[in-house]
Every structure is written in C-alpha cells, then in structure tokens.
Design an enzyme around this catalytic site. Sequence first.
Site, mmCIF file in Angstrom:
data_model
loop_
_atom_site.group_PDB
_atom_site.id
_atom_site.type_symbol
_atom_site.label_atom_id
_atom_site.label_comp_id
_atom_site.label_asym_id
_atom_site.label_seq_id
_atom_site.Cartn_x
_atom_site.Cartn_y
_atom_site.Cartn_z
ATOM 1 N N GLY A 41 0.855 -1.231 0.036
ATOM 2 C CA GLY A 41 -0.163 0.021 -0.020
ATOM 3 C C GLY A 41 0.915 1.079 0.139
ATOM 4 O O GLY A 41 2.072 1.145 -0.102
ATOM 5 N N SER A 42 0.247 2.222 0.106
ATOM 6 C CA SER A 42 0.970 3.599 0.035
ATOM 7 C C SER A 42 1.671 4.002 1.337
ATOM 8 O O SER A 42 2.622 4.597 1.323
ATOM 9 C CB SER A 42 -0.178 4.696 -0.217
ATOM 10 O OG SER A 42 -1.258 4.532 0.404
ATOM 11 N N GLU A 43 1.023 3.297 2.375
ATOM 12 C CA GLU A 43 1.602 3.423 3.760
ATOM 13 C C GLU A 43 2.261 2.179 4.214
ATOM 14 O O GLU A 43 2.935 2.262 5.374
ATOM 15 C CB GLU A 43 0.456 4.140 4.596
ATOM 16 C CG GLU A 43 -0.310 5.377 4.429
ATOM 17 C CD GLU A 43 -1.274 5.580 5.091
ATOM 18 O OE1 GLU A 43 -2.159 4.483 5.487
ATOM 19 O OE2 GLU A 43 -1.349 6.736 5.438
ATOM 20 N N SER A 44 2.045 1.022 3.737
ATOM 21 C CA SER A 44 2.445 -0.067 4.259
ATOM 22 C C SER A 44 2.662 -1.182 3.380
ATOM 23 O O SER A 44 2.193 -1.189 2.107
ATOM 24 C CB SER A 44 1.568 -0.538 5.464
ATOM 25 O OG SER A 44 0.468 -0.851 4.712
ATOM 26 N N VAL A 46 2.066 -5.291 3.452
ATOM 27 C CA VAL A 46 1.362 -6.600 3.992
ATOM 28 C C VAL A 46 2.094 -7.791 3.706
ATOM 29 O O VAL A 46 1.898 -8.061 2.473
ATOM 30 C CB VAL A 46 -0.005 -6.461 4.108
ATOM 31 C CG1 VAL A 46 -0.682 -7.773 4.765
ATOM 32 C CG2 VAL A 46 -0.870 -5.189 4.657
ATOM 33 N N ASP A 151 -12.214 4.533 6.889
ATOM 34 C CA ASP A 151 -11.585 3.799 5.549
ATOM 35 C C ASP A 151 -12.564 2.801 5.127
ATOM 36 O O ASP A 151 -11.808 1.766 4.728
ATOM 37 C CB ASP A 151 -10.297 3.914 5.596
ATOM 38 C CG ASP A 151 -9.396 3.611 4.258
ATOM 39 O OD1 ASP A 151 -10.062 3.932 3.233
ATOM 40 O OD2 ASP A 151 -8.317 3.293 4.075
ATOM 41 N N ASP A 425 -44.173 -16.236 -13.829
ATOM 42 C CA ASP A 425 -42.860 -15.843 -13.437
ATOM 43 C C ASP A 425 -42.717 -14.669 -12.514
ATOM 44 O O ASP A 425 -43.009 -13.340 -13.193
ATOM 45 C CB ASP A 425 -41.954 -15.640 -14.696
ATOM 46 C CG ASP A 425 -40.469 -15.216 -14.530
ATOM 47 O OD1 ASP A 425 -40.196 -15.001 -13.499
ATOM 48 O OD2 ASP A 425 -39.923 -15.196 -15.545
HETATM 49 N N1 LIG Z 1 -5.093 -10.041 8.143
HETATM 50 C C1 LIG Z 1 -5.008 -10.061 6.635
HETATM 51 N N2 LIG Z 1 -5.062 -11.090 6.359
HETATM 52 C C2 LIG Z 1 -5.025 -11.467 4.739
HETATM 53 N N3 LIG Z 1 -4.824 -10.263 4.131
HETATM 54 C C3 LIG Z 1 -4.528 -9.064 4.542
HETATM 55 C C4 LIG Z 1 -4.888 -8.937 6.093
HETATM 56 N N4 LIG Z 1 -4.764 -7.791 6.172
HETATM 57 C C5 LIG Z 1 -4.331 -6.990 5.053
HETATM 58 N N5 LIG Z 1 -4.489 -7.927 4.159
HETATM 59 C C6 LIG Z 1 -4.127 -7.653 2.606
HETATM 60 O O1 LIG Z 1 -3.435 -6.307 2.413
HETATM 61 C C7 LIG Z 1 -4.271 -5.296 1.980
HETATM 62 C C8 LIG Z 1 -3.722 -4.101 2.438
HETATM 63 O O2 LIG Z 1 -4.097 -3.993 3.938
HETATM 64 P P1 LIG Z 1 -4.335 -2.685 4.705
HETATM 65 O O3 LIG Z 1 -5.539 -2.216 4.036
HETATM 66 O O4 LIG Z 1 -4.469 -2.833 6.166
HETATM 67 O O5 LIG Z 1 -2.930 -1.696 4.127
HETATM 68 P P2 LIG Z 1 -2.689 -0.292 3.865
HETATM 69 O O6 LIG Z 1 -1.238 0.025 3.406
HETATM 70 O O7 LIG Z 1 -3.396 0.535 4.898
HETATM 71 O O8 LIG Z 1 -3.753 -0.272 2.582
HETATM 72 P P3 LIG Z 1 -4.324 1.186 1.903
HETATM 73 O O9 LIG Z 1 -3.314 1.557 1.313
HETATM 74 O O10 LIG Z 1 -5.450 0.497 1.474
HETATM 75 O O11 LIG Z 1 -4.665 2.138 3.043
HETATM 76 C C9 LIG Z 1 -5.480 -5.662 2.309
HETATM 77 O O12 LIG Z 1 -6.430 -5.208 0.982
HETATM 78 C C10 LIG Z 1 -5.590 -7.049 2.263
HETATM 79 O O13 LIG Z 1 -5.625 -7.553 0.763
HETATM 80 MN MN LIG Z 2 -6.390 -0.686 3.096
HETATM 81 MN MN LIG Z 3 -4.840 2.185 5.075
#
Ligand SMILES: Nc1ncnc2c1ncn2[C@@H]1O[C@H](COP(=O)(O)OP(=O)(O)OP(=O)(O)O)[C@@H](O)[C@H]1O
Ligand SMILES: [Mn+2]
Ligand SMILES: [Mn+2]
Length: 655
Positions: A41-44, A46, A151, A425
């Site tokens: 993601g933009s901030e993290s 996973v 969100d 129907d």
């Molecule tokens: N507990 C989990 N188990 C499986 N997949 C997960 C889990 N948590 C997150 N994901 C996957 O990772 C993606 C990103 O997670 P998350 O939304 O928490 O991150 P983010 O960086 O905040 O994303 P965003 O950019 O949408 O804000 C989720 O859309 C999902 O597909």
């Molecule tokens: Mn998200």
């Molecule tokens: Mn997020």
Amino acid sequence: MALEVPPEESNRCVRGCCRSAAIPLHLPAASFSLLSPIARGSESTVYEARLGGERAAAKKPVLSTSDDLDKFHYQLQLLCKLDHPGLAKLIAAHARPPNYLMFFEFFEPPNLADKIHVEEWSPSIQQVVNIASYLAKTLQYLQILGIVHRDIKPANILLDKDLLPRLADFGLAMYQKDIKSISVENWKSSGKPTGGFYKKNMVGTLIYMAPEILRKDLHTEKSDVYSFAISVNELLTGVVPYTDLRAEAQAHTVLEMTYTEQQLTSAVVSQGLRPALALPESGSPPSFLSLIQRCWDPDPKQRPSFEDIIQELNVIQKHLVTYSCPPPSRSVNMSQNGNAEVHHYQEALNWFNQGELFTKKANKLEHTVNPWSDYFDQSSVSMYCPTLSWGSFATCGRRETMEDTHFMLPCMSEEKDVHSFGIFDGHRGAAAAEFSVRAVPGFLKQFGHTSPTDALVEAFMKSDTAFREELIIHQKSKRIIQKDWHPGCTAVTALIVRNKLFVANAGDCRAILSRAGKPFPMTRDHVASCAKERERVIKEGTEVRWQIDTWRVGAAALQVTRSIGDDDLKPAVTALPEIIETDLSTDDEFLVMASDGLWDVVGNEDVLSIIRDTVKEPGMCSKRLATEAASRGSKDNITVIVVFLRPVSTAERIY
Ligand SMILES: Nc1ncnc2c1ncn2[C@@H]1O[C@H](COP(=O)(O)OP(=O)(O)OP(=O)(O)O)[C@@H](O)[C@H]1O
Ligand SMILES: [Mn+2]
Ligand SMILES: [Mn+2]
C-alpha cells in the site's frame, strides 16, 4: 503454540503508550518470519508471515517522518483495545526500532474488493444482506467505543471461511473525541486504487467519501454509514462506484469529461451524484435498496444509525428467508390433490392460499361444471381431437429463490376435452406468482359460460385486481411491513377446448407450437424493447427510459410491459393478456410453454430440435430443456411445460 505475553507492566511499546494484557507488543525476532508480500500500500506493506508456528499477516508501515511514528503508536494503542469477531484481530506487534510491525489474524485472500472484481463473485441477495448486517454490527461496536474507521471500502474487508466480513486497516481510525477537523488532503494521501480496477484518474478512497468529508467537515460515525452504503451497493451491483453510470444528464457530463477528482467531488457534493443503485430486478428487496439510499443521504443527520441499520437488515433477512425456494415440481398435480399439498409452504402470508381463497370468495354460487361444453357446435363429428400427454419441470437455477410457479389442469371439465396449463414468473418477490397460480385457474373455471377468450381475459384481469387489493389490505393491517413493495409476475396460460388452442400472455413467458415441424409462436413478448409496447406504456402515462442496457419502465425499471401485480406501474403495465387462438390439427405435435429463463438462452428452433432428440415423455422433455438452459448459462429460474398433442407411439417413447 500460543504466544507468550509478558506481564502487563513490561508489555509496552518503546514509548510506553501502548499497553496490553493479551497481545505481546515486542516479539523476539526469532518468533516470527516474514514470507511473501500480499499487498503493497501507500503507507505499508502487508506480508504473509509465520508467528509462533502459525500463519499471520504482518503489516509493516512506511515510517519516514516522526508524524508517521506518532500515527503508528496511535493505531497500535487503538488496536490493543479492540476485540470483536467482525474484525481482523491484532495478535502481536513489534513496536521497537528498527522493526515496527503489526501482526494480524490471517485471512485467505482475496479481500472483498478482489473477490468482487477479480474473481467476479456475484453473491446472492441473502449473502449481501448477511455481509451488510455483520459489518453493521462490527461498526456499531466501534461506534460504541467512540471510534470512527474512516476507510470503509471493500479492499479493507477481508473474508473468513464462511465468507463473513472481517474489517481491517485501522490506518485512519480515530477516536471521535480526537477528531478536530480532517482535510481532504489527509484522505488523499491514504487513498489508493486496488489493482487496476478503478478508472485511472479516480483516487481510490475518494469514491467512498461522504459529501461532508469532501466539504472538509468533521467525520462522524454517519460518514462511516455513508461509506458502508457505497460498499454494500458495490457488492450488490458488482460495479466499482461511478465506472458505470446511468443515462442521466449529470452522469453523462461526468462520463464524458475526463473524470477528475474535483469534478467527482463537486458532483457528489453539489449535485448529489451517487453510484448507480442496484436494480429491483436483481431481486433486491425494495426495502434494502431504500436503506442503502437513506444511508448515503447528503445530510448526515438523515442517515440511519448503525443500530437502525441492524434492525432494518434483520427484518429484510427474515423476509428473504420466508421466500426461500420451494421444492420444484411441487405444484404439479395440485388440481388432483387439492389443498393437501399447500402446506409445504409455511409462512406468515401464504399467497397460494390467498389466491385460492379469492376465487372461492368471489363466486360461491356459480361454478360452471362443464365449462364451454355448449360453446362449440356438438354436431361436428368430424372435428379433430388432439390426444394429450403433459409434463413439467421447474428449477431455481442459479437464483437463491424460486419466483416461478405453474399449474397443470388437464381434463378440467367432465367431458375430458378441456385442459389448461399456466406459468407465472414472479419479480420483486414470489407473491404475485404464488397468488396467480391459484387465482387464474380458479377464475377461469368460473367463466365457463363465456367464450374461452373472454374467460382468459377475465381470469387475468380479476387475478390482478384481487392480488393488488389483497396486498393493500395486508399492508394496512401491518402484516406486510414494507410500504413500497410492489411484487408482480408475468403470466402465460393455455386453454385447450376440444380442437381449439387459446394462449393468453402478459409479459415475457412464451408458448410455441411445433406445427408441421416448425416453431409456431403462440405469444408475443411484452417487453419495453418492443416499440409498440413502449408506445402503449408511454401513452398510458408511465415513463420508459433506456437504462444500463435496455428499455425499462418507470421508477421500478421493469423490463416487461404487462404483468399481474406491479401496483406502482398500473395502469400502464397492464394485466390485459394478448390472446392468440388456433385450430389444432394433425400437423401439431406439441406445445412448449416456459418462463424467460429458458427463452433467454434457448431459441424456438433449438427447443424443437432438443425435444426431437429426447425420449417422447413430456416430463423428461421439460427437464431436458431446463437442464440445457441452465448449462447454457441461464441465470434465472426456469419453468417448462411440454404438452404432446398427438398420441406418442411406443417406439418414439423409447428411442
Ligand atoms: N489479516 C490479513 N489477512 C490477509 N490479508 C490481509 C490482512 N490484512 C490486510 N491484508 C491484505 O493487505 C491489503 C492491504 O492491507 P491494509 O489495508 O491494512 O494496508 P494499507 O497499506 O493500509 O492499505 P491502503 O493503502 O488501502 O490504506 C488488504 O487489502 C488485504 O488484501
Ligand atoms: Mn487498506
Ligand atoms: Mn490504510
């Protein structure tokens, strides 16, 4: 292997602000390993991870400023407080430099957004309502804790084994009390399209943002209600918000211009633009659609609370259960068994019974014993006499609920040469179809002293008025809670009197004869795409508009132009049947009647050749046709009646 939690005093983040008695906050490095990334993601990022031998999801935030670190601690504090089955639970964290990580329960991908748009999952209405209800309960839990999520979108909803939603991503969640004022800029930085599904120039989260947020007002739980509604409608329609717009002026403008954030923002804020609502024809109860609309009301105060939403969804769930699928072919032979078979359909309001009662109520005195017995000239001895055998097959198909009904009333008079068959129907519920399957043959019998054509017209018209009156009575008496519920059904009924065949039709069921080996249509489809029907409806004062893919009638966006019921579209959507009459002769092999679930995917010629290739047993032929339609991808309920009109030779029966 369970994770060890240190004593609470020592189980704190490096700053000491995050504490927990249940969740370990500084895992030893050896206890976990990060495997492959699931999402960036933009901030993290996973990752799929292993934690104490178990699968987990590890969220590793991008921490470039001290502001980011503050946010990490805020989020962790908040997550430590949460425990609810509707959430993706935090199970551990590592909150010390250099590794900042949060570990969550792992949920098998895809998330709800990918499930809808990549897997193209199209859930049943029941599933959508269940997910909505579950999610609403989770959000109510947050609201009670004073937390807004901010969100809510399908990409932040994970699914468990039972396809129940688990809310994730608390990256923007805040205690209501901590919210001063949130600018649009804050939102944008977090927005990210999921995959390549959003239009390029549309920012991800923007499409779920309530107008007040776009106006830079405070975020309240009612703003979550708004995003909840946008997400539920996305699930219901399978359409990413605003990527498919109805042919409305405002939508056009937006579609034709390059869609910029500002334009979308101003359309949502000032012009009340919203995503295209699911159509009633999708089977969504009107009460569900109305709930969605109220949840995305421009005024946050007008939106229902999560408590109200949960209650309304409860009622909708109950209603959906009542209209679950009755076993197919249940109504076969009901004429012989009378009331005995009625009881399979236990519900608060039994529309089958209502329809039957009505015809008895309406005419106790006069019940023609031998209908139409003296209508035809008895003297014509040379008259052709068809030999009938009949059968039917009905299936839910891919739908969750069965809204088709049918009757077979062979030998309705003592003289054994009067027969009737009908298919109904239903749409917007099964009520009208269930009512009509009893009312139409009931009324038909009563009009045996008039001409068969008049009797058919009367049977349709009387069933329609009786049904609509009945519905209003029950609405007044509060047995039906929904005020804006206008169920209807299309209807086709064949009446064979000696050598004459009459077919009455209202809607898009169809009947064809196999005459001299060729299909001979006995009905014409009454749909808004037929110019003549369209003109008639408009002349009667109801609007017909091109919506999405075809012409549709009125606010209900009905595709058919004639039906029994549909109170909100009367008189334009009339119950008046069109009747085609023909003399049967040795040329006529069989009659096929079916709901549009068959005709949508199997053409007239194909129907004839399939029957030609099937053992000449009408029940088997019906089943074969329905099975063929299902295998060709019919998404609808399918009901087929086959009536052979000539003696079927033993040889033909077997081969
Ligand atoms: N507990 C989990 N188990 C499986 N997949 C997960 C889990 N948590 C997150 N994901 C996957 O990772 C993606 C990103 O997670 P998350 O939304 O928490 O991150 P983010 O960086 O905040 O994303 P965003 O950019 O949408 O804000 C989720 O859309 C999902 O597909
Ligand atoms: Mn998200
Ligand atoms: Mn997020």
